[in-house]
Design an enzyme around this catalytic site. Structure first.
Site, mmCIF file in Angstrom:
data_model
loop_
_atom_site.group_PDB
_atom_site.id
_atom_site.type_symbol
_atom_site.label_atom_id
_atom_site.label_comp_id
_atom_site.label_asym_id
_atom_site.label_seq_id
_atom_site.Cartn_x
_atom_site.Cartn_y
_atom_site.Cartn_z
ATOM 1 N N ARG A 1 -1.143 -40.504 -28.014
ATOM 2 C CA ARG A 1 -0.554 -39.378 -27.301
ATOM 3 C C ARG A 1 -1.308 -38.130 -27.705
ATOM 4 N NH1 ARG A 1 5.721 -37.634 -27.790
ATOM 5 N NH2 ARG A 1 4.998 -36.975 -29.828
ATOM 6 N N THR B 1 -1.105 -32.038 -25.030
ATOM 7 C CA THR B 1 -0.514 -32.260 -23.692
ATOM 8 C C THR B 1 0.640 -33.260 -23.745
ATOM 9 O OG1 THR B 1 -1.974 -34.119 -23.233
ATOM 10 C CG2 THR B 1 -2.790 -31.919 -22.621
ATOM 11 N N ASP C 1 6.903 -39.922 -37.477
ATOM 12 C CA ASP C 1 5.783 -40.545 -36.766
ATOM 13 C C ASP C 1 5.680 -42.011 -37.191
ATOM 14 O OD1 ASP C 1 3.054 -41.508 -36.241
ATOM 15 O OD2 ASP C 1 2.727 -39.461 -35.523
ATOM 16 N N ASP D 1 2.191 -43.358 -38.442
ATOM 17 C CA ASP D 1 1.837 -42.820 -39.759
ATOM 18 C C ASP D 1 2.680 -43.454 -40.864
ATOM 19 O OD1 ASP D 1 -0.162 -41.211 -38.810
ATOM 20 O OD2 ASP D 1 1.053 -39.382 -38.755
HETATM 21 C C1 PRP Z 1 3.554 -42.825 -30.684
HETATM 22 C C2 PRP Z 1 4.456 -44.012 -30.450
HETATM 23 C C3 PRP Z 1 4.360 -44.189 -28.960
HETATM 24 C C4 PRP Z 1 4.237 -42.779 -28.470
HETATM 25 C C5 PRP Z 1 5.577 -42.346 -27.959
HETATM 26 O O1 PRP Z 1 2.245 -43.221 -30.688
HETATM 27 O O2 PRP Z 1 4.084 -45.141 -31.168
HETATM 28 O O3 PRP Z 1 3.241 -44.969 -28.553
HETATM 29 O O4 PRP Z 1 3.858 -41.974 -29.580
HETATM 30 O O5 PRP Z 1 5.496 -41.123 -27.381
HETATM 31 P P1 PRP Z 1 5.671 -40.891 -25.803
HETATM 32 O O6 PRP Z 1 6.858 -41.690 -25.365
HETATM 33 O O7 PRP Z 1 5.920 -39.411 -25.725
HETATM 34 O O8 PRP Z 1 4.412 -41.297 -25.116
HETATM 35 P P2 PRP Z 1 1.039 -42.247 -31.083
HETATM 36 O O9 PRP Z 1 0.476 -41.599 -29.865
HETATM 37 O O10 PRP Z 1 1.484 -41.319 -32.178
HETATM 38 O O11 PRP Z 1 -0.069 -43.241 -31.572
HETATM 39 P P3 PRP Z 1 -0.069 -44.234 -32.822
HETATM 40 O O12 PRP Z 1 0.892 -45.355 -32.488
HETATM 41 O O13 PRP Z 1 -1.485 -44.670 -32.848
HETATM 42 O O14 PRP Z 1 0.344 -43.483 -34.051
HETATM 43 N N1 URA Z 2 5.957 -40.825 -31.661
HETATM 44 C C1 URA Z 2 6.466 -41.081 -32.882
HETATM 45 O O1 URA Z 2 5.873 -41.824 -33.671
HETATM 46 N N2 URA Z 2 7.623 -40.490 -33.232
HETATM 47 C C2 URA Z 2 8.290 -39.690 -32.393
HETATM 48 O O2 URA Z 2 9.368 -39.191 -32.765
HETATM 49 C C3 URA Z 2 7.747 -39.436 -31.124
HETATM 50 C C4 URA Z 2 6.572 -40.025 -30.786
#
Ligand code: PRP
Ligand code: URA
Length: 213
Positions: free
Chosen positions: A108, A112, A204, A207
């Site tokens: 994400r 944006t 997160d 993370d």
């Molecule tokens: C996080 C999570 C989802 C997304 C959710 O991933 O694991 O994939 O955000 O957010 P949304 O519903 O607003 O799209 P992230 O982009 O942080 O990537 P990661 O899993 O690699 O940490």
């Molecule tokens: N992605 C995450 O990992 N946590 C949140 O709360 C939203 C998006």
């Protein structure tokens, strides 16, 4: 004004809820967080497969021939949305070891909040499988909706979305974009903050799983 109806199945099993509470706590470290997520994924998979069809087969026990039940219907695929979805994969394939696994890489964009695709590798027969698409967090819904769209473009016809924690906004977006896809979550939380994080949420997820805080 009529209350809005979100189409979402909440898995309220006490073990799932208890483990989710442990995951939310900020002092829970990466090892426990990962183990809890895997355990919850297994419990959720047990619940969402409850209605999978069975068929009678003829078998022979050490004592006699008999009819017994086996899974029928479509084969299963599991599609984690990278990275955080990986944290749910092992729990599911321990229950459904014959499932094939596809990967969709999306992150994400922090400004944006829109999903950016960077990887996609799927089993060749996605059209013949029931796909369980997994991501712990359904926040704005952008990532899950984009993953479901991509899977449909690749031929997928039967999908279930399984997340741990959702915001109402994310459920709304997936309901609108993919009314054919049932959503299963352990919790629908209160709201999204200005950075798109689910509140109260668990922070997160990626993370916390991989220790990249
Ligand atoms: C996080 C999570 C989802 C997304 C959710 O991933 O694991 O994939 O955000 O957010 P949304 O519903 O607003 O799209 P992230 O982009 O942080 O990537 P990661 O899993 O690699 O940490
Ligand atoms: N992605 C995450 O990992 N946590 C949140 O709360 C939203 C998006």
């Amino acid at each position: 004004m009529m209350a809005e109806e979100l189409k979402v199945n909440i898995i309220d099993h006490p073990l799932v809820q208890h483990k989710l509470t442990l995951m939310r706590q900020k002092e829970t470290g990466a090892k426990d967080f990962r183990e809890l997520l895997e355990e919850i994924a297994m419990l959720m998979a047990y619940e969402i497969t409850r209605d999978f069809p069975l068929e009678d087969v003829e078998i022979e026990t050490p004592l006699t021939k008999c009819k017994a039940k086996m899974l029928a219907g479509k084969k299963v695929g599991v599609v984690p949305i990278l990275r955080a979805g990986l944290g749910m994969l092992n729990g599911i394939i321990r229950l459904i070891p014959a499932a094939r696994v596809g990967h969709i890489g999306l992150y994400r964009d922090p400004k944006t909040l829109k999903p950016v695709e960077y990887y996609c590798k799927l089993p060749p027969d996605v059209a013949e499988r029931t796909l369980i698409v997994v991501d712990p967090m359904l926040a704005t819904g952008g990532s899950s909706s984009a993953a479901l769209t991509l899977l449909k473009e690749k031929g997928a016809k039967s999908m279930i979305l399984m997340c741990l924690v959702a915001a109402p906004d994310g459920v709304r977006v997936v309901n609108q974009d993919h009314p054919d896809v049932p959503i299963y979550v352990a919790s629908v939380d209160d709201h999204l903050n200005e950075k798109g994080y689910i509140v109260p949420g668990l922070g997160d997820a990626g993370d916390r799983i991989f220790g990249t805080l």
